[in-house]
Structure formats: structure tokens, C-alpha cells
Design a protein around this motif. Structure first.
Motif, PDB file in Angstrom:
ATOM      1  N   UNK A 109     -45.561   9.007 -55.360  1.00  0.00           N
ATOM      2  CA  UNK A 109     -46.261   9.460 -56.791  1.00  0.00           C
ATOM      3  C   UNK A 109     -46.421   8.600 -58.025  1.00  0.00           C
ATOM      4  N   UNK A 110     -45.070   8.338 -58.607  1.00  0.00           N
ATOM      5  CA  UNK A 110     -44.740   7.547 -59.773  1.00  0.00           C
ATOM      6  C   UNK A 110     -45.608   6.293 -59.335  1.00  0.00           C
ATOM      7  N   UNK A 111     -45.027   5.691 -58.353  1.00  0.00           N
ATOM      8  CA  UNK A 111     -44.762   3.894 -57.972  1.00  0.00           C
ATOM      9  C   UNK A 111     -46.836   3.863 -57.722  1.00  0.00           C
ATOM     10  N   UNK A 112     -47.419   4.377 -57.127  1.00  0.00           N
ATOM     11  CA  UNK A 112     -48.645   4.625 -56.963  1.00  0.00           C
ATOM     12  C   UNK A 112     -49.477   4.868 -58.178  1.00  0.00           C
ATOM     13  N   UNK A 113     -48.938   6.071 -58.936  1.00  0.00           N
ATOM     14  CA  UNK A 113     -49.477   6.263 -60.373  1.00  0.00           C
ATOM     15  C   UNK A 113     -49.677   5.089 -61.287  1.00  0.00           C
ATOM     16  N   UNK A 114     -48.199   4.299 -61.417  1.00  0.00           N
ATOM     17  CA  UNK A 114     -48.186   3.728 -62.832  1.00  0.00           C
ATOM     18  C   UNK A 114     -48.987   2.799 -62.021  1.00  0.00           C
ATOM     19  N   UNK A 163     -44.824  13.128 -47.243  1.00  0.00           N
ATOM     20  CA  UNK A 163     -46.319  12.580 -47.461  1.00  0.00           C
ATOM     21  C   UNK A 163     -47.091  13.070 -48.472  1.00  0.00           C
ATOM     22  N   UNK A 164     -47.401  14.729 -48.115  1.00  0.00           N
ATOM     23  CA  UNK A 164     -47.919  15.380 -48.368  1.00  0.00           C
ATOM     24  C   UNK A 164     -48.050  15.967 -50.026  1.00  0.00           C
ATOM     25  N   UNK A 165     -46.743  15.835 -50.624  1.00  0.00           N
ATOM     26  CA  UNK A 165     -47.000  16.404 -51.904  1.00  0.00           C
ATOM     27  C   UNK A 165     -46.886  15.231 -53.109  1.00  0.00           C
ATOM     28  N   UNK A 166     -46.727  14.109 -52.722  1.00  0.00           N
ATOM     29  CA  UNK A 166     -46.977  12.672 -53.856  1.00  0.00           C
ATOM     30  C   UNK A 166     -48.006  13.296 -54.657  1.00  0.00           C
ATOM     31  N   UNK A 167     -49.369  13.222 -53.999  1.00  0.00           N
ATOM     32  CA  UNK A 167     -50.556  12.993 -54.603  1.00  0.00           C
ATOM     33  C   UNK A 167     -50.337  13.503 -56.199  1.00  0.00           C
ATOM     34  N   UNK A 168     -49.860  14.846 -56.508  1.00  0.00           N
ATOM     35  CA  UNK A 168     -50.437  15.259 -58.205  1.00  0.00           C
ATOM     36  C   UNK A 168     -49.802  14.598 -58.854  1.00  0.00           C
ATOM     37  N   UNK A 169     -48.280  14.464 -58.583  1.00  0.00           N
ATOM     38  CA  UNK A 169     -47.816  12.834 -59.400  1.00  0.00           C
ATOM     39  C   UNK A 169     -48.400  12.064 -59.581  1.00  0.00           C
ATOM     40  N   UNK A 170     -48.397  11.178 -58.578  1.00  0.00           N
ATOM     41  CA  UNK A 170     -49.648  10.274 -58.154  1.00  0.00           C
ATOM     42  C   UNK A 170     -50.946  10.754 -59.270  1.00  0.00           C
ATOM     43  N   UNK A 172     -51.007  12.823 -61.813  1.00  0.00           N
ATOM     44  CA  UNK A 172     -50.985  12.296 -63.396  1.00  0.00           C
ATOM     45  C   UNK A 172     -50.237  11.240 -64.536  1.00  0.00           C
ATOM     46  N   UNK A 173     -49.534  10.607 -63.080  1.00  0.00           N
ATOM     47  CA  UNK A 173     -48.857   9.537 -64.057  1.00  0.00           C
ATOM     48  C   UNK A 173     -49.523   8.739 -63.834  1.00  0.00           C
ATOM     49  N   UNK A 174     -50.441   8.541 -62.971  1.00  0.00           N
ATOM     50  CA  UNK A 174     -52.191   7.246 -63.183  1.00  0.00           C
ATOM     51  C   UNK A 174     -52.952   8.095 -64.594  1.00  0.00           C
ATOM     52  N   UNK A 175     -52.898   8.560 -64.753  1.00  0.00           N
ATOM     53  CA  UNK A 175     -53.525   9.216 -65.969  1.00  0.00           C
ATOM     54  C   UNK A 175     -52.777   8.715 -67.513  1.00  0.00           C
TER      55      UNK A 175
END
Length: 295
Positions: A109-114, A163-170, A172-175
Motif C-alpha cells: 500500500x505504501x509503495x502504490x500510494x507513494x 493482497x486484500x488489505x493493502x488498498x486502504x493504506x494505498x 491514505x498514502x496517496x492523499x
């Protein structure tokens, strides 16, 4: 990053720890976490019996489980196995999956959002639309499907949950990354010729650490609950490996005649999830810059 900023880190860390120690609920949650972790780590020494051992004296004459007390502290299950030993070893399973799955989900999630928040454009659009697509699927249903496709094991279950839990982190980190990319100090770094990797990992990522820590703590409770749900439904960690979820699944037929077989592992799941939520909420208040100065 200036030397003054680096010198302020120990002071800020001490202040955060002090504010955290002033919250009784956070200390209670931390105590519960340490208790469960201690029991899981010391399970080979603390558990009085092997969790898979079936005892001839572990059932009544009628073949029913024994109630708590005597040689079996929390009673026995339907196969005559010591429930206390299985709870201790089951804590290992829940914690390993909770920490491993949540850690992997946090990294993804961090890598995707970043990446999406910094580059934006078509790269950010593709990554965020994929994130939205993943969020559209019910997480539990997707996890059940994936766990059913692969041969369930401890590490497979951990990867499925990640695999199903990274989306929320992504999200938040994207914002937060999108907002940080527009700050003056990032523009100054670009003007000075700093590379993308330096900007991302030396200037943006350190500002995201409080958010990552909070989401990492809160996410463990979610993964523990999801693992217990999958194990209860029979697509999680498979017997004879003890898991709090499959302990409930195996003994649910004795819910009325031996309710402790369901209530005790259920209470363990509830308390561990509550503990991580209490600590996570306290960390959010302590590490959130908008909360500083209000204590």
C-alpha cells in the motif's frame, strides 16, 4: 534534512512516548498485546500439553469435553485436547499471520500510494483505478475465493490477507503524498537537482512514517479478525495447526453443552483486536501534528 531536524527526533520521540504513557486505555491495550505475545513466544514452555495430543482422560464417560478446572485449566475440546495449550499455540498463528500479512499489505500500500501520489499523471491514474477496483470487491469474499483456489497454509493465508488489505493504506498514502509533493521544500529539492529516489525516500517518506505506524498498528487487528474468519469458514489455517478461528469451528457443535470452547477463543480474538485498536488510536492522537499542543 538539517542537523537541527535530526537532533529534534529524540526529543519528539520522548514527547510522543510521554503522551502515550498518559493514556490509560493505551497502556491497557499495550499490556494485553504484551501478554498475548509473551504467551505465544513462551508457548513451548508454558503450555502444559502438546496442542495436538488427545488425552484418554480428557473426555467424560459419555464422551463429552471436560469443563475448566483440574489438570486441564480451560477444559478440553471434543477430541480430548487441552484447550489452554491450543489457545497458547493458536496465539502464535494469529500473531504470525497478523504481523506478516499486515506488514506485507503495508509495504504494498505504501509503495502504490507513494508512487501514484508523487508521479500522478497516467501512472497515478492507473494505480489508483486498480486500487478502486480492488476496493470494489468485498474483502472477505475475495479472500475466501483466493484461499479456496490455493492450498491453505499459514503463509498462503498471510499472503491472501495482505493482497486484500493493502488498498486502504494505498489510498491514505496517496492523499498525503499528493499534498506533500506540492510543498515548497519539495519544489526546492527539485530545483537543486535532487533525484526522484532521494525526494521520495529522504524527504517524503519520513513525513509519512507517523501515518504508516498508525495504520500498521490498526491493521493488525483487521488481519487477526480476517484470519479468524477464514479459519472458522474452513479456508484458513488447516488443522491440526491450532488457530483461534479453527478452534471455534471445530467445537461449534458443542456451543450449548460446552460454551467455553467457543467463548474462550472468541474472547481471545476480541481482546487482541481491541488491544491493537486501543494502541493504534492512541498513536494516531499522539503522532497527529494537529493534536500536538492540545494535551
Amino acid at each position: 534534512m538539517t542537523d537541527a531536524t535530526a537532533a529534534e527526533r529524540p526529543i519528539r520521540a520522548k514527547g510522543a512516548l510521554r503522551r502515550l504513557a498518559e493514556r490509560p486505555l493505551a497502556l491497557f491495550g499495550l499490556f494485553l498485546i504484551l501478554l498475548v505475545v509473551g504467551g505465544a513466544v513462551l508457548a513451548p514452555l508454558v503450555a502444559p500439553f502438546d496442542p495436538s495430543e488427545q488425552h484418554f482422560d480428557g473426555l467424560t464417560i459419555e464422551g463429552a469435553p471436560l469443563p475448566p478446572g483440574g489438570a486441564f485449566l480451560l477444559g478440553t475440546d471434543l477430541l480430548g485436547r487441552d484447550l489452554f495449550s491450543r489457545i497458547l499455540w493458536g496465539a502464535r498463528t494469529s500473531l504470525i499471520i497478523g504481523v506478516a500479512a499486515n506488514g506485507l499489505a503495508l509495504v504494498i500500500g505504501t509503495l502504490v500510494g507513494l508512487t501514484a501520489g508523487y508521479f500522478r499523471g497516467w501512472i497515478g491514474a492507473v494505480l489508483m483505478r486498480f486500487t478502486d477496483l480492488m476496493m470494489a470487491f468485498p474483502a472477505l469474499l475475495l479472500a475466501i475465493c483466493l484461499a479456496a483456489i490455493f492450498q491453505p497454509s499459514l503463509w498462503i493465508v498471510a499472503m491472501v490477507i495482505a493482497f486484500v488489505n493493502w488498498v486502504q493504506t494505498a489510498r491514505v498514502i496517496f492523499t498525503e503524498t499528493s499534498a506533500l509533493s506540492e510543498r515548497e521544500f519539495i519544489a526546492a529539492e527539485r530545483t537543486l537537482g535532487a533525484g526522484t529516489a532521494r525526494i521520495l525516500f529522504r524527504h517524503i517518506l519520513p513525513h509519512l512514517l507517523p501515518t504508516i505506524i498508525v495504520w500498521g498498528t490498526l491493521g493488525i487487528s483487521t488481519t487477526v479478525l480476517l484470519e479468524a474468519t477464514l479459519s472458522y469458514l474452513g479456508v484458513g489455517v488447516q488443522p491440526p495447526t491450532p488457530s483461534w478461528g479453527n478452534i471455534i469451528f471445530e467445537n461449534q457443535t458443542y456451543f450449548q453443552s460446552a460454551p467455553w470452547l467457543v467463548f474462550i477463543p472468541g474472547a481471545a480474538i476480541l481482546l487482541l483486536a481491541l488491544a491493537f485498536n486501543l494502541v493504534g488510536d492512541a498513536l494516531r492522537d499522539v503522532l497527529d501534528p494537529t493534536q500536538r499542543g492540545r494535551d
